[in-house]
Design an enzyme around this catalytic site. Structure first.
Site, PDB file in Angstrom:
ATOM      1  N   MET A   8       1.404  23.648  35.785  1.00  0.00           N
ATOM      2  CA  MET A   8       2.347  24.637  36.339  1.00  0.00           C
ATOM      3  C   MET A   8       1.590  25.608  37.233  1.00  0.00           C
ATOM      4  SD  MET A   8       5.400  24.003  35.132  1.00  0.00           S
ATOM      5  CE  MET A   8       6.159  25.455  35.846  1.00  0.00           C
ATOM      6  N   HIS A  49      11.423  17.718  32.927  1.00  0.00           N
ATOM      7  CA  HIS A  49      10.525  18.827  32.594  1.00  0.00           C
ATOM      8  C   HIS A  49      11.201  19.656  31.511  1.00  0.00           C
ATOM      9  CE1 HIS A  49       8.188  22.605  34.139  1.00  0.00           C
ATOM     10  NE2 HIS A  49       7.829  22.249  32.927  1.00  0.00           N
ATOM     11  N   MET A  98      11.407  22.473  29.331  1.00  0.00           N
ATOM     12  CA  MET A  98      10.949  23.836  29.032  1.00  0.00           C
ATOM     13  C   MET A  98      11.763  24.351  27.859  1.00  0.00           C
ATOM     14  SD  MET A  98      10.548  25.114  32.951  1.00  0.00           S
ATOM     15  CE  MET A  98      11.654  23.859  33.569  1.00  0.00           C
ATOM     16  N   MET A 133      15.876  24.006  30.708  1.00  0.00           N
ATOM     17  CA  MET A 133      15.460  25.316  30.171  1.00  0.00           C
ATOM     18  C   MET A 133      16.428  25.723  29.067  1.00  0.00           C
ATOM     19  SD  MET A 133      14.755  27.382  33.681  1.00  0.00           S
ATOM     20  CE  MET A 133      13.791  26.689  35.022  1.00  0.00           C
ATOM     21  N   ASP A 175       3.667  21.877  39.730  1.00  0.00           N
ATOM     22  CA  ASP A 175       5.048  22.360  39.737  1.00  0.00           C
ATOM     23  C   ASP A 175       5.074  23.865  39.938  1.00  0.00           C
ATOM     24  OD1 ASP A 175       7.736  22.762  39.394  1.00  0.00           O
ATOM     25  OD2 ASP A 175       7.762  22.267  37.249  1.00  0.00           O
ATOM     26  N   HIS A 227      12.917  15.566  39.880  1.00  0.00           N
ATOM     27  CA  HIS A 227      12.401  16.448  38.836  1.00  0.00           C
ATOM     28  C   HIS A 227      13.586  17.213  38.243  1.00  0.00           C
ATOM     29  CE1 HIS A 227       9.209  19.096  37.138  1.00  0.00           C
ATOM     30  NE2 HIS A 227      10.095  20.062  37.308  1.00  0.00           N
ATOM     31  N   ASP A 261      14.686  20.011  35.617  1.00  0.00           N
ATOM     32  CA  ASP A 261      14.198  21.144  34.828  1.00  0.00           C
ATOM     33  C   ASP A 261      15.188  21.493  33.723  1.00  0.00           C
ATOM     34  OD1 ASP A 261      11.724  22.011  36.063  1.00  0.00           O
ATOM     35  OD2 ASP A 261      12.925  22.542  37.827  1.00  0.00           O
ATOM     36  N   SER A 265      13.005  19.152  42.991  1.00  0.00           N
ATOM     37  CA  SER A 265      13.520  19.741  41.760  1.00  0.00           C
ATOM     38  C   SER A 265      14.968  20.133  41.980  1.00  0.00           C
ATOM     39  CB  SER A 265      12.710  20.977  41.374  1.00  0.00           C
ATOM     40  OG  SER A 265      13.408  21.690  40.371  1.00  0.00           O
TER      41      SER A 265
HETATM   42  C1  DX5 Z   1      10.070  26.405  37.394  1.00  0.00           C
HETATM   43  C2  DX5 Z   1      10.431  24.962  37.494  1.00  0.00           C
HETATM   44  C3  DX5 Z   1      10.177  24.343  38.795  1.00  0.00           C
HETATM   45  C4  DX5 Z   1      11.009  24.890  39.922  1.00  0.00           C
HETATM   46  C5  DX5 Z   1      10.128  24.882  41.126  1.00  0.00           C
HETATM   47  O1  DX5 Z   1      10.109  26.782  36.056  1.00  0.00           O
HETATM   48  O2  DX5 Z   1       9.719  24.209  36.525  1.00  0.00           O
HETATM   49  O3  DX5 Z   1      10.328  22.927  38.744  1.00  0.00           O
HETATM   50  O4  DX5 Z   1      12.153  24.151  40.211  1.00  0.00           O
HETATM   51  O5  DX5 Z   1      10.770  25.566  42.137  1.00  0.00           O
HETATM   52  P1  DX5 Z   1      10.054  25.922  43.498  1.00  0.00           P
HETATM   53  O6  DX5 Z   1       9.604  24.640  44.127  1.00  0.00           O
HETATM   54  O7  DX5 Z   1      11.104  26.630  44.257  1.00  0.00           O
HETATM   55  O8  DX5 Z   1       8.864  26.804  43.148  1.00  0.00           O
HETATM   56 ZN    ZN Z   2       9.807  22.027  36.695  1.00  0.00          ZN
END
Ligand code: DX5
Ligand code: ZN
Length: 227
Positions: free
Chosen positions: A134, A63, A65, A34, A172, A30, A32, A7
């Site tokens: 998750m 991903h 979010m 947000m 994740d 991956h 993310d 990620s």
């Molecule tokens: C959290 C993200 C994850 C995050 C995971 O909201 O969706 O993808 O990057 O990070 P680690 O592996 O550090 O838990």
């Molecule tokens: Zn993620």
């Protein structure tokens, strides 16, 4: 097959291209996204996605979010996303969302927060290339793995195998050397790891180590109780 998905949320943003190249041996990346509404944090958007896509041939697992993810599917597909994974909590019609994504020529996936039940989404599994379970509350990297979500993984594994589907099970949050084996043994295919990869001295070695641990543990799936 086991997929290790670093990620880039945990990467060094001032040297993002270098960090992406360090994990060239990973099976996918991956990304993310947000929006500060669906989750209480902001990360990056389509421009950074496009820049990452420009420095790697790797498959980008997006991903999302974000609220109203449908408004953004076209943008993230155009920015280089290869699979768009939206949150079921953010949409009223997950099957319509899957159709929209597939019409863009990319794969569809959905993600479930730790407290979101899986059952309402089992029927339509065949519309999705990935279900991302998750194992932390979405929003931040570096949180503690929640083993209680593995019940959803076991149920998914059973449905996918019985129905002969090729939907991948992703996990994740909080995945690292201490937690990956239990997730793999429950039947996970794709493992997201942020801090465990980019926090390591050698991200490339961390990826290989995680893959080895997952492969060993995954070999035990379905063998529980066998002599
Ligand atoms: C959290 C993200 C994850 C995050 C995971 O909201 O969706 O993808 O990057 O990070 P680690 O592996 O550090 O838990
Ligand atoms: Zn993620």
């Amino acid at each position: 097959m086991i997929y290790i998905a670093p990620s880039i949320l945990a990467a060094d943003y001032a040297a993002l291209g270098d960090d992406v190249r360090k994990v060239a041996g990973a099976d996918l990346l991956h990304v993310d996204i947000m929006d500060g509404h669906f989750v209480p944090n902001l990360s990056f958007g389509p421009d950074v996605t496009r820049a990452v896509d420009g420095v790697t041939e790797q498959f980008l697992d997006m991903h999302l979010m974000i609220e109203q993810p449908e408004r953004w599917f076209e943008t993230y597909a155009a920015a280089g996303g290869d699979r768009l994974v939206f949150h079921v909590e953010a949409t009223a019609d997950h099957l319509a969302a899957a159709r929209q994504i597939r019409e863009l020529g990319v794969q569809a996936g959905f993600a479930l927060k730790p407290g979101t039940p899986l059952e309402p989404y089992l029927d339509g599994l065949d519309n999705f290339a990935e279900v991302m379970v998750m194992s932390v509350e979405p929003g931040f990297g570096g949180q503690k793995f929640m083993p209680e979500v593995l019940g959803k993984v076991l149920t998914l594994r059973q449905h996918i195998d019985e129905r002969g589907l090729d939907t991948l099970i992703g996990i994740d949050g909080g995945i690292g050397a201490a937690t990956i084996a239990q997730a793999a043994a429950a039947g996970v295919d794709a493992f997201v790891a942020g801090s465990a990869v980019f926090g390591a001295d050698s991200p490339a070695e961390a990826v290989e180590n995680l893959r080895r641990l997952a492969t060993e543990a995954r070999a035990t799936v379905g063998r529980v109780g066998e002599p």
